[in-house]
Design an enzyme around this catalytic site. Structure first.
Site, mmCIF file in Angstrom:
data_model
loop_
_atom_site.group_PDB
_atom_site.id
_atom_site.type_symbol
_atom_site.label_atom_id
_atom_site.label_comp_id
_atom_site.label_asym_id
_atom_site.label_seq_id
_atom_site.Cartn_x
_atom_site.Cartn_y
_atom_site.Cartn_z
ATOM 1 C CG HIS A 166 18.369 -2.995 -0.325
ATOM 2 N ND1 HIS A 166 18.563 -3.606 -1.540
ATOM 3 C CD2 HIS A 166 17.880 -3.946 0.494
ATOM 4 C CE1 HIS A 166 18.203 -4.870 -1.458
ATOM 5 N NE2 HIS A 166 17.790 -5.109 -0.245
ATOM 6 N NE ARG B 257 14.417 -14.826 -4.977
ATOM 7 C CZ ARG B 257 14.417 -14.693 -3.667
ATOM 8 N NH1 ARG B 257 13.964 -13.595 -3.125
ATOM 9 N NH2 ARG B 257 14.879 -15.664 -2.897
#
Ligand code: PAF
Length: 281
Positions: free
Chosen positions: A37, A190
């Site tokens: 990100h 995740r």
């Protein structure tokens, strides 16, 4: 960094900034931020004068409610990472702010073929939810450019289709390369849910993609696919697909092609954790 929770406030702020001819780069996320990100934030900062990130765990894109309940949330740590990255604006809305009239009452988009294969087939309704929330966020932020990660290759194609569907013909959709751990595992929120032994074997997904790529001139895809499926199974994975597709439109391919850009894609589960990855060939 300025943090907004309210749609009217962020809209007002961005439109004021735009008067100064600023270019706005937007990075939508579901939080649990990692280096992948942050690489999107950095690219948006390089290309624009205002970087806007959103953190919103969108309930309408989770076909599995258990997955939604277990989705990692780490807002304080996320804010710290965004501050360090020099992000200008964070939009942190509640579910009620995004869907005030209930989830069913907001516009959705039909992505046709893309919604029928791979992630579309395995996660019914997922892309409908992604299109719905990104459409809503784009209407709020009205950016010049949208930054998304190649790790979700099919999502990238869906969002490239969304912009013209919304009449946003000038919106640039910028796909940034997947950020990987030292052993090749693609960074993903995740991954935090993997146990230590699961994390160690998870690098096999990347090894499979490398093997699909490196054997393209010497083997047939059905043979390499079987080798990958067997290897993943031997490491304890339950594989949903090992696929090869045309990288331009995701037409599925039964064998390697020499005259088309290709992408290899894998979705596989270890325990409860579903991981996806891809590689351009
Ligand atoms: O990739 C994600 O994190 C999400 O699908 C997105 C694009 C932020 C929409 O909720």
């Amino acid at each position: 960094m300025v943090i907004f929770k309210n749609i009217n406030d962020i809209k007002k702020y961005i439109s004021l900034k735009k008067e100064g001819e600023r270019k706005v780069g937007f990075i939508p996320t579901m939080g649990a931020l990692h280096a992948g990100h942050i690489s999107l934030i950095q690219k948006a900062k390089e290309d624009n004068t205002l970087s806007v990130c959103s953190i919103f765990v969108n309930p309408t894109q989770f076909n599995d409610k258990k997955d939604l309940e277990k989705y990692p949330v780490s807002t304080d740590a996320d804010i710290e990472l965004l501050l360090n990255a020099g992000c200008d604006v964070l939009f942190l809305p509640s579910v009620e702010e995004i869907y005030p009239d209930g989830e069913a009452n907001f516009k959705t988009y039909d992505f046709g073929y893309l919604d029928t294969i791979l992630e579309g087939a395995k996660r019914p309704g997922h892309f409908r939810g992604v299109g719905q929330v990104v459409g809503r966020l784009l209407e709020i932020v009205m950016p010049d450019s949208l930054y998304i990660g190649q790790k979700d290759y099919q999502q990238c194609m869906v969002l490239k289709k969304l912009a013209p569907m919304m009449g946003l013909d000038n919106l640039e959709v910028i796909i940034c390369p997947t950020t990987r751990e030292a052993d090749g595992l693609a960074m993903s929120s995740r991954n935090r849910r993997l146990t230590e032994p699961q994390r160690v074997v998870a690098a096999v997904i990347y090894q499979c993609l490398v093997s699909i790529q490196s054997k393209q001139l010497t083997s047939h895809f059905d043979i390499v696919r079987k080798e990958c499926e067997d290897l993943l199974a031997a490491k304890g994975f339950a594989t949903e697909y090992v696929a090869l597709a045309d990288a331009r439109d995701l037409t599925l391919l039964s064998d390697y092609k020499t005259d088309a850009p290709m992408v290899a894609l894998i979705a596989t589960k270890i325990g409860e954790i579903r991981l996806i990855d891809n590689m351009l060939l």
